[in-house]
Structure formats: structure tokens, C-alpha cells
Design an enzyme around this catalytic site. Structure first.
Site, PDB file in Angstrom:
ATOM      1  N   ARG A  61       0.828  -1.212   0.000  1.00 58.60           N
ATOM      2  CA  ARG A  61       0.000   0.000   0.000  1.00 58.60           C
ATOM      3  C   ARG A  61       0.861   1.261   0.000  1.00 58.60           C
ATOM      4  NH1 ARG A  61      -3.723   2.273   4.670  1.00 58.60           N
ATOM      5  NH2 ARG A  61      -5.143   3.607   3.494  1.00 58.60           N
ATOM      6  N   HIS A  65       0.336   4.416  -2.597  1.00 53.37           N
ATOM      7  CA  HIS A  65       0.108   5.789  -2.145  1.00 53.37           C
ATOM      8  C   HIS A  65       1.253   6.712  -2.552  1.00 53.37           C
ATOM      9  CE1 HIS A  65      -3.449   5.558   0.760  1.00 53.37           C
ATOM     10  NE2 HIS A  65      -3.404   4.396   0.135  1.00 53.37           N
ATOM     11  N   ASN A  90      -3.537   9.034   4.367  1.00 50.91           N
ATOM     12  CA  ASN A  90      -2.300   8.293   4.618  1.00 50.91           C
ATOM     13  C   ASN A  90      -2.072   7.947   6.090  1.00 50.91           C
ATOM     14  OD1 ASN A  90      -1.499   8.246   1.928  1.00 50.91           O
ATOM     15  ND2 ASN A  90      -0.380  10.181   2.079  1.00 50.91           N
ATOM     16  N   HIS A 187      -6.041  -5.884  -2.650  1.00 50.33           N
ATOM     17  CA  HIS A 187      -6.797  -5.983  -1.399  1.00 50.33           C
ATOM     18  C   HIS A 187      -6.935  -7.424  -0.932  1.00 50.33           C
ATOM     19  CE1 HIS A 187      -8.889  -1.787  -1.852  1.00 50.33           C
ATOM     20  NE2 HIS A 187      -7.604  -1.715  -1.547  1.00 50.33           N
TER      21      HIS A 187
END
Length: 324
Positions: A61, A65, A90, A187
Site C-alpha cells: 500500500r 500511495h 495516509n 486488497h
């Protein structure tokens, strides 16, 4: 199993060609300047993974990001009140200690050579591989950015986004609908907080009822995990069947109405994204999971080249959380 191996033998050479050169990056960038760079990152990720397998999702992740704000330049690693890392989207990021650990070892061995941005990209690949997912050759040569602003993170994909908004955000980064669905498939090893989906269980669109797209049996399971007035920070798996295994179970769950986040379940409500979900979830069309593995590699190589800084751009940070 033999069929899966045969398909892999056919597709991996094509992937190698794709990885050769992406936006000024190339595989083996550190082969002369720091030959052990990739192995050190791998061993570091593995060490943390062995203590806590859920860190794999955190590291993966981090890469997403990072790339969606200012490009893949390590800007999400910078600390400071107004830094990207402190933007609301975040605040739940984790895995920073893995990157810092790898960087410290690399600075001791090859000072000023390996960028934090490359460490994040390599660590994301290794996190997927350690979770029984695919591996791939990561093009390297990224430089670290000199800007990190929380305001820039406002456009990150959100669990509340409609499919139209998701498509718009991905298109803005040079990613298409197929990339969108494929990357959301990460995910399969992710977690989220109750606070990000609890509204779907108790008062969806202010009706006082649950989101009708949730499988009723699954809704009851989620309600047990996330009571109406319970702890909003409680972590819940995004893939109820195999949280630490990188596979197509996530897509099977979405197909069955067992998507935790609204943005995930919405993939089944759009003709374009539904077709891709169905292809990944189906046993035969999904080629026993090989289709997703292959497409995920491609999508990751593509995403990891978003707005990269190379050559004389940016810098090579000494400490990943601080500009030089």
C-alpha cells in the site's frame, strides 16, 4: 498445476520485455554500483514478514500511495506536520520501518546510491512474492523527490469513490480500467478499519438499513466484527477467506457480494469492471489464477513508472524520512 506452469512459461518472456525499460528506468540498475541492493531489500522484507505477515499489505500500500502523489518518488516517506505522510488518507499507512531498515543497511554498504523510491518499489514486489503471489523484474533508477505536501494527497483513491471517479483518478495517472481492477486486487492481502465501511452496515445513504449490495450473511459477520458503537479503529480483513495469501479470492468475494469496502463492491456494478472481475474470479477464464498473476505484474510495472524522477532529477536521500 501442469497447465498453470505451461501458461507461465509462455507469458513470463513477454513480461521481461515490458520490464526492460519504463520511463528511463531499467532492470539491474544497481548491478554495478550496488550489486547486493535487491537482495538486501528482499532479506529485510522477509525478516519483517516472518515476524508479522500482515506487514506485506502495508508495504504494498505504501507503494500505491507513493506513486499516486508526485509520482513514485518516495515522497510519502517524509515526516513533518505538512508532509504527504500526514494527509488524512495516509494516516493508516504502515511498513515505514521496513523501508528505513533496508535503507540503513544499504547506506552502510553503498552510501548515496540506492534511492528510497526504488526501495519502496522493490519491497512491494517482495511483499507480494512472500505472500505466495507473483514476482517480477522491477525496473529501477528512480530518484527521490524533494517535495512532500499533505495537500497533494487529497486526490488519492478513496473507499467512497464511485467507479466513475475511480476511473478518472486512475486515468489521470496513465492507468486504464483494466489496471484499476487489477491493482485493486491487491486488497487480497489488505486490511481496513471499521470506520471506513461501518456506514454500509447500519445507515447506508441515511436509510437506516445495510447496503443492499452486501451479501446478508456477510453483513451479519461484519456487524459482529464492527458493532454500531464499537471501536472504529478495529482492523478487518479485506479478503475474508485468505488474508495473508495473494490470490483471486478477493475477486470471488466481490462476485458473491462479500466486498468490505464500498468502492470494492462497486466493481460489480459497472459493466467494464464487472467483466474483469468475472474473468479473474472464474476458474477457467481465470486460468487457475495465472491470468491475475500475469496482469498484476504488468500493472505494477506500469504503475511504478508513474511520473518517476531519473537522471539528475531529485536526489538520493541519506535517510528516507528526511530530505538531504
Amino acid at each position: 498445476m501442469e497447465a498453470k506452469c505451461l501458461v507461465l512459461m509462455l507469458v513470463i518472456p513477454a513480461l521481461s520485455l515490458l520490464a526492460e525499460s519504463q520511463e528511463g528506468l531499467r532492470t539491474g540498475f544497481y548491478s554495478s554500483s550496488c550489486p547486493r541492493a535487491e537482495s538486501i531489500v528482499r532479506s529485510t522484507v522477509e525478516s519483517h514478514f516472518n515476524k508479522d505477515p500482515t506487514v506485506a499489505a502495508g508495504v504494498l500500500r505504501l507503494h500505491f500511495h507513493d506513486c499516486f502523489v508526485q509520482g513514485c518518488d518516495g515522497s510519502v516517506l517524509i515526516t513533518g506536520a505538512s508532509a504527504e505522510r500526514n494527509a488524512v488518507p495516509n494516516l493508516g499507512l504502515r511498513g515505514f520501518e521496513v523501508i528505513d531498515d533496508a535503507k540503513a543497511q544499504l547506506e552502510a554498504l553503498c552510501p548515496g546510491v540506492v534511492s528510497c523510491a526504488d526501495i519502496v518499489a522493490l519491497a512491494a514486489r517482495d511483499a507480494v512474492d512472500l505472500s505466495d503471489g507473483p514476482s517480477w523484474a522491477v525496473p529501477t533508477g528512480r530518484r527521490d523527490g524533494r517535495i512532500s505536501s499533505s495537500k497533494e494527497a487529497a486526490n488519492l483513491p478513496s473507499p467512497l469513490d464511485s467507479i466513475a471517479v475511480q476511473k478518472q483518478k486512475f486515468t489521470a495517472k496513465g492507468l486504464d480500467t483494466h489496471d484499476l481492477v487489477t491493482l485493486v486486487g491487491a486488497h487480497t492481502i489488505g486490511q481496513t478499519d471499521c470506520q471506513f465501511f461501518r456506514y454500509r452496515l447500519y445507515n447506508f445513504t441515511a436509510t437506516g438499513n445495510a447496503d443492499p449490495t452486501i451479501n446478508p450473511a456477510f453483513s451479519a459477520q461484519l456487524q459482529a466484527l464492527c458493532p454500531k458503537n464499537g471501536d472504529g479503529s478495529k482492523r478487518v480483513e479485506l479478503d475474508k477467506d485468505s488474508q495473508t495469501k495473494f490470490d483471486v479470492s478477493f475477486f470471488k468475494n466481490v462476485r458473491a457480494g462479500n466486498g468490505v469496502l464500498e468502492s470494492d463492491q462497486r466493481l460489480l456494478g459497472d459493466a467494464d469492471t464487472q467483466r474483469i472481475v468475472q474473468n479473474y474470479a472464474a476458474t477457467l477464464r481465470g486460468l487457475l489464477g495465472v491470468r491475475f498473476d500475469f496482469e498484476f505484474r504488468k500493472a505494477m510495472i506500469k504503475m511504478s513508472s508513474i511520473e518517476v524522477k531519473t537522471g539528475a532529477q531529485g536526489e538520493i536521500r541519506k535517510i528516507c524520512s528526511n530530505f538531504n
